[in-house]
Design a protein around this motif. Structure first.
Motif, PDB file in Angstrom:
ATOM      1  N   GLU A   1       0.856  -1.179   0.000  1.00 33.34           N
ATOM      2  CA  GLU A   1       0.000   0.000   0.000  1.00 33.34           C
ATOM      3  C   GLU A   1       0.887   1.221   0.000  1.00 33.34           C
ATOM      4  O   GLU A   1       1.946   1.233   0.626  1.00 33.34           O
ATOM      5  CB  GLU A   1      -0.828   0.025   1.282  1.00 33.34           C
ATOM      6  CG  GLU A   1      -2.293  -0.269   1.047  1.00 33.34           C
ATOM      7  CD  GLU A   1      -3.059  -0.264   2.352  1.00 33.34           C
ATOM      8  OE1 GLU A   1      -3.615  -1.312   2.668  1.00 33.34           O
ATOM      9  OE2 GLU A   1      -3.058   0.781   3.029  1.00 33.34           O
ATOM     10  N   PHE A   2       0.457   2.257  -0.725  1.00 33.57           N
ATOM     11  CA  PHE A   2       1.201   3.511  -0.666  1.00 33.57           C
ATOM     12  C   PHE A   2       0.233   4.673  -0.801  1.00 33.57           C
ATOM     13  O   PHE A   2      -0.700   4.610  -1.593  1.00 33.57           O
ATOM     14  CB  PHE A   2       2.256   3.585  -1.782  1.00 33.57           C
ATOM     15  CG  PHE A   2       3.095   4.820  -1.674  1.00 33.57           C
ATOM     16  CD1 PHE A   2       4.223   4.839  -0.869  1.00 33.57           C
ATOM     17  CD2 PHE A   2       2.718   5.992  -2.338  1.00 33.57           C
ATOM     18  CE1 PHE A   2       4.980   5.997  -0.734  1.00 33.57           C
ATOM     19  CE2 PHE A   2       3.470   7.147  -2.201  1.00 33.57           C
ATOM     20  CZ  PHE A   2       4.601   7.152  -1.396  1.00 33.57           C
ATOM     21  N   SER A   3       0.438   5.723  -0.005  1.00 37.84           N
ATOM     22  CA  SER A   3      -0.379   6.922  -0.188  1.00 37.84           C
ATOM     23  C   SER A   3       0.486   8.168  -0.155  1.00 37.84           C
ATOM     24  O   SER A   3       1.526   8.206   0.500  1.00 37.84           O
ATOM     25  CB  SER A   3      -1.478   6.999   0.865  1.00 37.84           C
ATOM     26  OG  SER A   3      -1.006   6.535   2.103  1.00 37.84           O
ATOM     27  N   TYR A   4       0.046   9.177  -0.928  1.00 35.05           N
ATOM     28  CA  TYR A   4       0.721  10.479  -0.921  1.00 35.05           C
ATOM     29  C   TYR A   4      -0.025  11.381   0.047  1.00 35.05           C
ATOM     30  O   TYR A   4      -1.193  11.694  -0.195  1.00 35.05           O
ATOM     31  CB  TYR A   4       0.680  11.122  -2.305  1.00 35.05           C
ATOM     32  CG  TYR A   4       1.545  10.434  -3.347  1.00 35.05           C
ATOM     33  CD1 TYR A   4       2.918  10.649  -3.388  1.00 35.05           C
ATOM     34  CD2 TYR A   4       0.981   9.590  -4.300  1.00 35.05           C
ATOM     35  CE1 TYR A   4       3.703  10.048  -4.353  1.00 35.05           C
ATOM     36  CE2 TYR A   4       1.759   8.983  -5.274  1.00 35.05           C
ATOM     37  CZ  TYR A   4       3.125   9.216  -5.288  1.00 35.05           C
ATOM     38  OH  TYR A   4       3.898   8.614  -6.246  1.00 35.05           O
ATOM     39  N   ASN A   5       0.601  11.776   1.112  1.00 33.86           N
ATOM     40  CA  ASN A   5      -0.025  12.642   2.130  1.00 33.86           C
ATOM     41  C   ASN A   5      -1.415  12.156   2.499  1.00 33.86           C
ATOM     42  O   ASN A   5      -2.376  12.930   2.512  1.00 33.86           O
ATOM     43  CB  ASN A   5      -0.121  14.094   1.644  1.00 33.86           C
ATOM     44  CG  ASN A   5       1.189  14.582   1.082  1.00 33.86           C
ATOM     45  OD1 ASN A   5       2.245  14.317   1.665  1.00 33.86           O
ATOM     46  ND2 ASN A   5       1.140  15.249  -0.048  1.00 33.86           N
TER      47      ASN A   5
ATOM     48  N   ALA B   1      -2.582   5.872  -3.226  1.00 32.15           N
ATOM     49  CA  ALA B   1      -2.256   5.765  -4.648  1.00 32.15           C
ATOM     50  C   ALA B   1      -2.153   4.300  -5.056  1.00 32.15           C
ATOM     51  O   ALA B   1      -2.372   3.956  -6.215  1.00 32.15           O
ATOM     52  CB  ALA B   1      -0.949   6.486  -4.941  1.00 32.15           C
ATOM     53  N   LEU B   2      -1.814   3.442  -4.116  1.00 36.72           N
ATOM     54  CA  LEU B   2      -1.769   1.997  -4.373  1.00 36.72           C
ATOM     55  C   LEU B   2      -2.455   1.300  -3.196  1.00 36.72           C
ATOM     56  O   LEU B   2      -2.217   1.640  -2.042  1.00 36.72           O
ATOM     57  CB  LEU B   2      -0.329   1.494  -4.459  1.00 36.72           C
ATOM     58  CG  LEU B   2       0.526   1.945  -5.636  1.00 36.72           C
ATOM     59  CD1 LEU B   2       1.937   1.398  -5.479  1.00 36.72           C
ATOM     60  CD2 LEU B   2      -0.069   1.500  -6.956  1.00 36.72           C
ATOM     61  N   GLU B   3      -3.287   0.310  -3.525  1.00 31.96           N
ATOM     62  CA  GLU B   3      -3.964  -0.412  -2.440  1.00 31.96           C
ATOM     63  C   GLU B   3      -3.905  -1.910  -2.688  1.00 31.96           C
ATOM     64  O   GLU B   3      -4.151  -2.373  -3.797  1.00 31.96           O
ATOM     65  CB  GLU B   3      -5.432   0.028  -2.352  1.00 31.96           C
ATOM     66  CG  GLU B   3      -5.596   1.406  -1.731  1.00 31.96           C
ATOM     67  CD  GLU B   3      -7.049   1.855  -1.771  1.00 31.96           C
ATOM     68  OE1 GLU B   3      -7.795   1.505  -0.843  1.00 31.96           O
ATOM     69  OE2 GLU B   3      -7.415   2.510  -2.753  1.00 31.96           O
TER      70      GLU B   3
ATOM     71  N   LYS C   1       0.821   3.625 -11.983  1.00 31.00           N
ATOM     72  CA  LYS C   1       1.918   2.886 -12.624  1.00 31.00           C
ATOM     73  C   LYS C   1       3.283   3.391 -12.147  1.00 31.00           C
ATOM     74  O   LYS C   1       4.126   2.602 -11.723  1.00 31.00           O
ATOM     75  CB  LYS C   1       1.822   3.020 -14.161  1.00 31.00           C
ATOM     76  CG  LYS C   1       0.515   2.542 -14.751  1.00 31.00           C
ATOM     77  CD  LYS C   1       0.495   2.673 -16.265  1.00 31.00           C
ATOM     78  CE  LYS C   1       0.522   4.120 -16.776  1.00 31.00           C
ATOM     79  NZ  LYS C   1      -0.665   4.914 -16.449  1.00 31.00           N
ATOM     80  N   SER C   2       3.461   4.707 -12.225  1.00 33.41           N
ATOM     81  CA  SER C   2       4.758   5.259 -11.799  1.00 33.41           C
ATOM     82  C   SER C   2       4.992   5.000 -10.321  1.00 33.41           C
ATOM     83  O   SER C   2       6.110   4.681  -9.902  1.00 33.41           O
ATOM     84  CB  SER C   2       4.809   6.764 -12.052  1.00 33.41           C
ATOM     85  OG  SER C   2       4.640   7.033 -13.412  1.00 33.41           O
ATOM     86  N   THR C   3       3.950   5.149  -9.537  1.00 30.23           N
ATOM     87  CA  THR C   3       4.088   4.925  -8.095  1.00 30.23           C
ATOM     88  C   THR C   3       4.508   3.487  -7.818  1.00 30.23           C
ATOM     89  O   THR C   3       5.412   3.234  -7.006  1.00 30.23           O
ATOM     90  CB  THR C   3       2.746   5.230  -7.395  1.00 30.23           C
ATOM     91  OG1 THR C   3       2.312   6.519  -7.788  1.00 30.23           O
ATOM     92  CG2 THR C   3       2.889   5.179  -5.894  1.00 30.23           C
TER      93      THR C   3
END
Ligand code: ATP
Ligand code: MG
Lengths: 356, 252
Positions: free
Chosen positions: B9-13, B17-19, B41-43
């Motif tokens: 998982e990734f989030s910007y602030n 962005a990815l789950e 995709k880039s993330t």
């Protein structure tokens, strides 16, 4: 096929090495000119006599005690400021960065004055040739270094913000400079007349204060710093393509930037604490070198080292002789040369990519 | 090298962005990442080489978590071609390709480093540009230099973010053929692509991303009208000829 390409590349690199040698030759010439210029009448003859061990007491005094330490001091200070400038520019990807424009020189000068007046690291004599005698050079340098870190912290904090442009960072640097300038004035205001005369110096860098012992201290800082920067040059080169790409090359971006900034301010602080603020050398020299041999830090840093030393020595020799017998503090001269150049760079860079 | 993505998982602030992305790629796989703009995709690519630190889950290469390797060790395994680089280095083309050797260089490049750089420059036909200032190159030429730089890194995993966006069709094919050849030699390729026809033609696996989640993933069998229409929210027609697939957009 590949052999040919490598050969061409090596030939191309040879041009950069040639530049290095050329500046070195220039340096030797400037050293010789500097040795024989001054109010005391000492020519090339006296130098030969000195080497042969048959010079007059007066000539050897002037050469060994006055001119040579001054030359060494000029070279070391120029080297130190130029490599710091080159590294600040690379680390912040900011062509206007330098010890002076980032406010690091100003902070160091404040730190030095602070140690001398408030921490009692120096005594000063009044009279016609007012000189501050620094009793504890280490305390002065350490204080200069610690205060310089304060401005590094501000710069790093600001450049971490999205949307901070090179111009904004420099604006912040100028604000830091004037803040510490005010700090120096405040110390002056509260100090007695005799002390006052001595700290005025710090705002105008003057190599008249060079002695063998402060040259030694500066050398002990500058040479390890130079080696460190050369060792880091591939990291700095990677940063040119942006932080993300540098990370993908295995560069620990935060650490490289932080250590580089701290080490460069140490190099600035040690020079400023002994000789005062010498403006624009750290900005202009790396710029000229970049223009001639390109932005590859592996070559830029050593070439800036020699060019910076040669440039400051040349400026100081000019400052000593231009309105002889008056000896101008070199800081005034470098400001006169540097300020218009800085303005030129600023105008040229307006509205387009700065580096190209 | 194998890549195993485990529930990342990734989030910007705080904005995700990815789950919950999980996926396994094998050695020599050629994986195309496709999906609309902003789908992640880039993330995802940046999470695979640790430029971005995942907030949950883990990425393993050959059973080792990427954050257990030092940045330099990781850089010897994984090379990255960014989507766009707004920071333009002031160096010659040769210098930039040589920069790919950075993980192997300490004080100065060895003869071997120079040799590999020259080989890659020849491979991508950059000889005539080698000693030119990078900033004087066209956008497409610069992109090929970035690809060369990544190849010089001699990675086992190659991550490319839209490497063909600025290239003419001849150079697109040339670059993709080189990548295909590298995959055949066992290098794992992960490439974000907008051109779905190229993705279908070259990739051995396709991973479709939508709004930060895996929409579909697998071989060519996942290419059908319904998937593409739902992924991009447009109407398409798919033609098949022998084993080849052509996707034509029809309208919105
Ligand atoms: N640096 C950032 N800060 C904040 N949000 C970001 C950042 N980068 C990307 N995002 C957001 O994360 C999401 C995924 O972005 P990402 O760049 O991964 O998409 P992408 O699939 O690569 O798109 P494209 O096809 O346009 O390149 C988007 O919603 C985007 O707005
Ligand atoms: Mg993208």
């Amino acid at each position: 096929m590949t052999g040919k390409l490598v050969l061409e590349y090596n030939r191309y690199l040879r041009k950069r090495i040639l530049f290095f040698l050329l500046v070195f030759l220039l340096l030797v010439i400037i050293v010789l000119i500097s040795l024989v210029s001054g109010s005391a009448d000492i020519g090339f003859r006296s130098i030969i006599d000195l080497v042969a061990g048959r010079s007059s007491a007066f000539a050897s005094q002037v050469l060994l005690k006055i001119r040579m330490p001054r030359i060494a001091g000029a070279f070391l200070a120029g080297t130190s400021l130029a490599i710091s400038g080159a590294v600040f520019q690379s680390l912040l990807r900011n062509p206007l960065a330098s010890p002076f424009t980032l406010g690091i020189s100003g902070a160091s000068a404040f730190g030095a004055a602070f140690a001398i007046i408030l921490l009692g690291a120096g005594t000063s004599y009044g009279g016609s040739n007012d000189v501050a005698v620094i009793n504890n050079p280490y305390l002065v340098t350490i204080s200069a270094f610690i205060w310089s870190l304060a401005s590094v912290a501000v710069i790093l904090l600001l450049s971490g913000y999205r949307g901070s442009t090179p111009e904004i960072i420099i604006l912040a640097g100028i604000i830091i400079s004037s803040l510490f300038g005010a700090g120096i004035s405040a110390i002056q205001y509260f100090s007695d007349n005799v002390q006052l005369a001595s700290i005025v110096f710090w705002t105008f860098g003057d190599l008249g204060r060079a002695t063998w012992s402060n040259c030694l201290i500066i050398a002990l800082v500058v040479f390890p710093v130079l080696l460190f920067f050369i060792h880091q040059s591939w990291n700095y080169k990677s940063l040119q393509s942006g932080d993300e790409y540098a990370k993908s090359l295995g560069v620990n971006v935060t650490r490289v930037r932080l250590t580089g900034m701290v080490v460069a301010s140490l190099a600035t602080a040690v020079v400023t604490s002994f000789y005062g603020i010498i403006a624009f050398i750290g900005l202009v020299v790396p710029h000229i070198v970049r223009r001639i041999i390109g932005g590859d830090e592996q070559f830029l840093i050593p070439a800036s080292a020699v060019s910076g030393g040669a440039f400051l020595l040349l400026s100081d020799t000019l400052a000593r002789t231009i309105i002889s017998p008056v000896i101008l503090p070199v800081g005034i001269l470098t400001s006169f040369i540097g300020a218009p150049l800085f303005l030129f760079l600023l105008i040229k860079g307006m509205g387009k990519g700065f580096w190209s | 090298m194998k890549i195993s993505i485990q529930d990342i998982e990734f989030s910007y602030n705080g904005v995700p962005a990815l789950e919950s992305i999980s996926e396994k790629f094998g050695k020599g796989d050629f994986i195309a990442l496709v999906g609309p703009n902003g789908s992640g995709k880039s993330t995802l690519i940046k999470c695979l080489n640790g430029i971005l630190k995942v907030h949950k889950g883990v990425v393993l290469i050959d059973e080792k978590a990427i954050n257990s390797l030092t940045p330099n060790e990781l850089a010897k395994e994984i090379a990255y071609v960014p989507q766009s680089e707004n920071k333009k280095p002031v160096l010659t083309v040769f210098d930039i390709v040589l920069l790919g050797r950075k993980p192997y260089i300490n004080w100065k490049p060895s003869k071997h480093d120079l040799k590999i750089t020259a080989e890659i420059i020849n491979l991508l036909h950059l000889e005539t540009l080698a000693l030119k200032d990078f900033n004087k190159l066209s956008g497409g030429q610069q992109q090929i230099v970035y690809i060369a730089r990544a190849l010089a890194q001699e990675p086992d995993i190659l991550l490319l973010d839209e490497p063909t966006a600025n290239l003419d069709i001849r150079h697109q094919v040339e670059v993709l053929e080189i990548l295909k050849e590298l995959a055949r030699k066992g290098i794992t390729i992960v490439i974000a692509l907008h051109d779905i026809n190229i993705a279908v033609r070259y990739a051995s696996r396709i991973m479709m991303l939508k709004e930060g989640k895996v929409f579909a993933s697998g071989g060519k069998e996942i290419i059908n009208e319904q998937n593409i229409e739902n992924l991009y929210d447009i109407k398409v027609k798919i033609f098949r000829e022998d084993s080849r697939i052509f996707i034509i957009p029809e309208g919105i």
